[in-house]
Design an enzyme around this catalytic site. Structure first.
Site, PDB file in Angstrom:
ATOM      1  N   ASP A  66     -21.173   6.179 -28.057  1.00  0.00           N
ATOM      2  CA  ASP A  66     -20.609   6.895 -27.395  1.00  0.00           C
ATOM      3  C   ASP A  66     -20.686   6.671 -25.823  1.00  0.00           C
ATOM      4  OD1 ASP A  66     -20.418   8.110 -29.501  1.00  0.00           O
ATOM      5  OD2 ASP A  66     -21.971   9.728 -29.729  1.00  0.00           O
ATOM      6  N   GLY A  67     -22.091   5.438 -25.638  1.00  0.00           N
ATOM      7  CA  GLY A  67     -22.289   5.374 -24.000  1.00  0.00           C
ATOM      8  C   GLY A  67     -20.905   4.598 -23.099  1.00  0.00           C
ATOM      9  N   LYS A 168     -44.194  23.902 -17.018  1.00  0.00           N
ATOM     10  CA  LYS A 168     -44.932  22.786 -17.198  1.00  0.00           C
ATOM     11  C   LYS A 168     -44.851  21.910 -18.245  1.00  0.00           C
ATOM     12  CE  LYS A 168     -49.180  24.983 -15.554  1.00  0.00           C
ATOM     13  NZ  LYS A 168     -49.467  23.396 -14.931  1.00  0.00           N
ATOM     14  N   THR A 181     -25.583  17.207 -29.145  1.00  0.00           N
ATOM     15  CA  THR A 181     -25.982  17.006 -30.350  1.00  0.00           C
ATOM     16  C   THR A 181     -26.901  14.807 -30.202  1.00  0.00           C
ATOM     17  OG1 THR A 181     -24.231  15.600 -30.251  1.00  0.00           O
ATOM     18  CG2 THR A 181     -24.753  17.226 -31.836  1.00  0.00           C
ATOM     19  N   SER A 186     -32.607  15.814 -30.124  1.00  0.00           N
ATOM     20  CA  SER A 186     -34.090  15.056 -30.282  1.00  0.00           C
ATOM     21  C   SER A 186     -35.008  16.253 -30.169  1.00  0.00           C
ATOM     22  CB  SER A 186     -33.955  14.098 -30.033  1.00  0.00           C
ATOM     23  OG  SER A 186     -33.292  13.205 -30.547  1.00  0.00           O
TER      24      SER A 186
END
Length: 283
Positions: A66-67, A168, A181, A186
Site C-alpha cells: 500500500d505504501g 487535548k 482502514t 487502529s
C-alpha cells in the site's frame, strides 16, 4: 485498451523487481509500450521527464504494498490515469491484485474486463502567520502528532470557520474513506466504504473519552490550530511526508479536487476483502 503503460515497483525488493521485469516482457508481447520502468521508495527520485512520462501513460502498474501505491498516487497527482496495483506485500488494502492471480488478472484487464474506482484524496495546507507555507496531497490520511516525547497536545478544532472545541489528545488523524482502514482504524475510527465522499476526524488517545471520531461531508473544511507549545510536533501525509509544526500553526484539510483511480477486478467484493484482510468472522 491500454497502449502506453508505466511500471513502478517497490525499491530494494528483489521479488517486486523480478516480477516487474516479467510484466514488462508480458506487455511487450502484447504490443503495449512500457514508457517508464522505475522504482518507488524512500531513496527513489523522479526527474521532470520521468514524471511527465508517468502522467502521459494510459495506465500505471504498481508492484509493491500500500505504501508504494500511495507514493504512485501522489506522483500521478490526480490525473485520470488508472492504477493497477499488484500486492507484493502482506496486507494490501489498496493493491487489488494478489501475486498468485497476476497473469490471469492482467489478461482480463488488458482485454477490457475491469472496473475503475474513483477514490477521494485530501488536500492539506499549512498556514503560519496567515501565510501558506506548504501544501500537500494525500490518498490515505494526514496525522498531526508529536515525536518521541509522550506529552499531550492541545488542538483547536474549527469546522467551516466555526469553532468546535479545543481537544487535548496525543494527536489527530483526518482520513479519506480509502485511508479509513489504516491508522484511523487502529485509533478506533470507523471503516468507510472506499468510494464514499467525505473525511473522518479521529482523535488519538483523547484526554476526554467523550471526544469521538466524526464523519464529515466532502464539502466541509477542517482547521486545526496548534494551541500548545509542544516540541517535536509534526504533520505527516500518508505516513511518508513529514513537516514540523509550531505553536499557532494552522493546518487546513479538505477533500481535494484531485482523485485517484484504481482498477478493480470485475465483481470484486469489498466485504470479502474485509474478511480476508481483517479476519472478519473468525472465531
Amino acid at each position: 485498451m491500454f497502449r502506453k503503460v508505466s511500471i513502478l515497483y517497490k525499491e530494494n525488493d528483489n521479488l517486486a523487481i523480478e516480477t516487474a521485469m516479467k510484466v514488462q516482457e508480458w506487455l511487450k508481447n502484447k504490443n503495449v509500450e512500457c514508457v517508464l520502468f522505475h522504482s518507488v521508495g524512500a531513496f527513489s527520485s523522479f526527474n521532470h521527464s520521468e514524471i511527465m512520462a508517468i502522467q502521459s501513460s494510459d495506465a500505471v502498474i504498481v508492484l509493491g504494498g500500500d505504501g508504494t501505491m500511495l507514493s504512485a498516487s501522489r506522483i500521478i497527482n490526480g490525473r485520470k490515469i488508472p492504477i493497477i496495483g499488484i500486492n507484493m506485500g502482506t496486507l494490501g488494502f489498496i493493491t487489488e491484485i494478489q501475486r498468485t492471480d497476476l497473469w490471469k488478472s492482467l489478461e482480463l484487464i488488458f482485454s477490457g474486463s475491469y472496473d475503475i474506482e474513483e477514490r477521494s484524496m485530501l488536500n492539506a495546507q499549512v498556514f503560519r502567520d496567515e501565510e501558506t507555507i506548504n501544501e500537500y496531497l494525500g490518498l490515505n490520511d494526514l496525522v498531526i502528532g508529536k515525536g518521541i516525547m509522550a506529552k499531550i497536545s492541545d488542538f483547536e478544532l474549527i469546522i467551516n470557520n466555526m469553532y468546535v472545541s479545543t481537544i487535548k489528545a496525543d494527536g489527530i488523524i483526518i482520513s479519506t474513506p480509502t485511508g479509513s482502514t489504516a491508522y484511523n482504524l487502529s485509533a478506533g475510527g470507523p471503516i468507510l466504504f472506499p468510494t464514499l465522499k467525505g473525511l473522518v476526524f479521529t482523535p488519538i488517545c483523547p484526554h476526554t473519552l467523550s471526544v469521538r471520531p466524526v464523519v464529515l461531508p466532502d464539502n466541509f473544511i477542517i482547521d486545526l490550530v496548534i494551541s500548545s507549545n509542544v516540541k517535536d510536533i509534526f504533520l505527516t501525509i500518508d505516513g511518508q511526508i513529514g513537516f514540523p509544526l509550531k505553536i499557532n500553526d494552522r493546518v487546513r484539510c479538505r477533500v481535494a479536487d484531485e482523485k485517484t483511480y484504481l482498477i478493480a477486478p470485475v465483481g470484486r467484493d469489498y466485504f470479502r476483502v474485509l474478511r480476508e484482510k481483517l479476519r472478519w468472522g473468525e472465531r
